[in-house]
Design a protein around this motif. Sequence first.
Motif, PDB file in Angstrom:
ATOM      1  N   SER A 121       0.851  -1.186   0.000  1.00 45.88           N
ATOM      2  CA  SER A 121       0.000   0.000   0.000  1.00 45.88           C
ATOM      3  C   SER A 121       0.882   1.230   0.000  1.00 45.88           C
ATOM      4  CB  SER A 121      -0.875   0.022   1.255  1.00 45.88           C
ATOM      5  OG  SER A 121      -1.882  -0.927   1.144  1.00 45.88           O
ATOM      6  N   ASN A 122       0.519   2.219  -0.805  1.00 43.00           N
ATOM      7  CA  ASN A 122       1.209   3.507  -0.836  1.00 43.00           C
ATOM      8  C   ASN A 122       2.538   3.507  -1.601  1.00 43.00           C
ATOM      9  OD1 ASN A 122       2.546   6.063   1.034  1.00 43.00           O
ATOM     10  ND2 ASN A 122       0.456   6.178   0.315  1.00 43.00           N
ATOM     11  N   VAL A 123       2.895   2.392  -2.222  1.00 48.35           N
ATOM     12  CA  VAL A 123       4.184   2.332  -2.936  1.00 48.35           C
ATOM     13  C   VAL A 123       4.169   3.180  -4.217  1.00 48.35           C
ATOM     14  CG1 VAL A 123       3.659   0.248  -4.294  1.00 48.35           C
ATOM     15  CG2 VAL A 123       6.021   0.722  -3.645  1.00 48.35           C
TER      16      VAL A 123
ATOM     17  N   SER B  73      -2.491   9.989  -0.581  1.00 50.98           N
ATOM     18  CA  SER B  73      -1.411   9.867   0.392  1.00 50.98           C
ATOM     19  C   SER B  73      -1.803   8.926   1.531  1.00 50.98           C
ATOM     20  CB  SER B  73      -1.050  11.246   0.937  1.00 50.98           C
ATOM     21  OG  SER B  73      -2.199  11.851   1.454  1.00 50.98           O
ATOM     22  N   THR B  74      -3.084   8.593   1.618  1.00 47.45           N
ATOM     23  CA  THR B  74      -3.521   7.635   2.643  1.00 47.45           C
ATOM     24  C   THR B  74      -3.425   6.216   2.105  1.00 47.45           C
ATOM     25  OG1 THR B  74      -5.140   9.279   3.301  1.00 47.45           O
ATOM     26  CG2 THR B  74      -5.395   7.085   4.249  1.00 47.45           C
ATOM     27  N   PRO B  75      -2.632   5.362   2.741  1.00 48.77           N
ATOM     28  CA  PRO B  75      -2.512   3.980   2.249  1.00 48.77           C
ATOM     29  C   PRO B  75      -3.869   3.278   2.256  1.00 48.77           C
ATOM     30  CG  PRO B  75      -0.857   4.436   3.939  1.00 48.77           C
ATOM     31  CD  PRO B  75      -1.807   5.593   3.938  1.00 48.77           C
ATOM     32  N   GLY B  76      -4.067   2.391   1.332  1.00 46.89           N
ATOM     33  CA  GLY B  76      -5.323   1.648   1.264  1.00 46.89           C
ATOM     34  C   GLY B  76      -6.336   2.299   0.345  1.00 46.89           C
ATOM     35  N   LYS B  77      -5.881   3.201  -0.521  1.00 47.00           N
ATOM     36  CA  LYS B  77      -6.790   3.919  -1.423  1.00 47.00           C
ATOM     37  C   LYS B  77      -7.467   2.966  -2.417  1.00 47.00           C
ATOM     38  CE  LYS B  77      -8.681   7.328  -3.677  1.00 47.00           C
ATOM     39  NZ  LYS B  77      -9.824   8.034  -3.084  1.00 47.00           N
TER      40      LYS B  77
ATOM     41  N   THR C 269      10.187   2.633  -6.917  1.00 45.21           N
ATOM     42  CA  THR C 269       9.413   3.878  -7.044  1.00 45.21           C
ATOM     43  C   THR C 269       9.982   5.010  -6.175  1.00 45.21           C
ATOM     44  OG1 THR C 269       7.909   3.251  -5.259  1.00 45.21           O
ATOM     45  CG2 THR C 269       7.293   2.581  -7.493  1.00 45.21           C
ATOM     46  N   LYS C 270       9.463   6.202  -6.414  1.00 45.25           N
ATOM     47  CA  LYS C 270       9.763   7.399  -5.612  1.00 45.25           C
ATOM     48  C   LYS C 270      11.253   7.731  -5.591  1.00 45.25           C
ATOM     49  CE  LYS C 270       5.628   6.524  -2.843  1.00 45.25           C
ATOM     50  NZ  LYS C 270       4.886   6.735  -1.622  1.00 45.25           N
ATOM     51  N   SER C 271      11.898   7.547  -6.725  1.00 46.25           N
ATOM     52  CA  SER C 271      13.346   7.777  -6.793  1.00 46.25           C
ATOM     53  C   SER C 271      13.709   9.241  -6.542  1.00 46.25           C
ATOM     54  CB  SER C 271      13.884   7.337  -8.157  1.00 46.25           C
ATOM     55  OG  SER C 271      13.355   8.159  -9.172  1.00 46.25           O
TER      56      SER C 271
END
Length: 201
Positions: free
Chosen positions: A33-35, A55-59, A153-155
């Motif tokens: 979640s959130n990755v 930004s909330t995990p579990g979207k 992700t998010k590099s």
Amino acid sequence: MIKVKDAFFVKSASSLEETTPEGISEVAFIGRSNVGKSSIINAFTNKKGLAKSSSTPGKTRLINFFNVLFTQEDKTFNVQFVDLPGFGYARVSRSMKEEWQRNLTRYIEKRVSIRVFVHLIDSRHPFLESDHDVHAYLEKLIRPDQKILRIFTKSDKLKQSDVSVIKKHYPDALLVSSSNKKGIDKALHAIFEMLFGVEND
Ligand SMILES: Nc1nc2c(ncn2[C@@H]2O[C@H](COP(=O)(O)OP(=O)(O)OP(=O)(O)O)[C@@H](O)[C@H]2O)c(=O)[nH]1
Ligand SMILES: [Mg+2]
């Protein structure tokens, strides 16, 4: 030159029974979640709100199908990108979480159309046991016509020294940022190549 020409939402499914008919080759996006699963689909297709990110995990709570049209010179290729719920953290009841995980697992294990599993890993936490477990799980279940692609992700959040650590462990690591689009093209080409073979341009 490979491009995404168009992309649109097809359907959300809560279980394998509700999915679209088997047929079009699928790319399943898997990760905690959130990755950044939903965000990377938007970055690949150049459509900001296509897959809902938060930004909330579990979207993402359902199995979401998107039709993606690739072009390579005068040829078009039709693919489905599948945005999945994350594993791990989710602020829902335990029974609901178990039901999601069951539906997610059934889709991953039984869906014939899946050709590529894109396993997304947060580049700030590249060596989590849960990601190791997911990779081992996928390795064990894949058929000869399926492939696994790891993407970090998010590099944009990394320092150069963090990049070096990842590259040392994974020399071919695809490091991607959906925020500044770095690495997006390269990762898209890698997916295309896994689906349709070597690009000849
Ligand atoms: N800095 C940065 N933030 C990102 C990137 N990709 C996603 N995010 C952020 O991370 C958060 C989660 O992104 P999502 O795409 O919703 O993640 P997800 O994996 O779909 O999450 P679930 O649906 O909850 O499983 C959002 O706040 C995004 O804006 C990135 O490349 N860089
Ligand atoms: Mg999501």
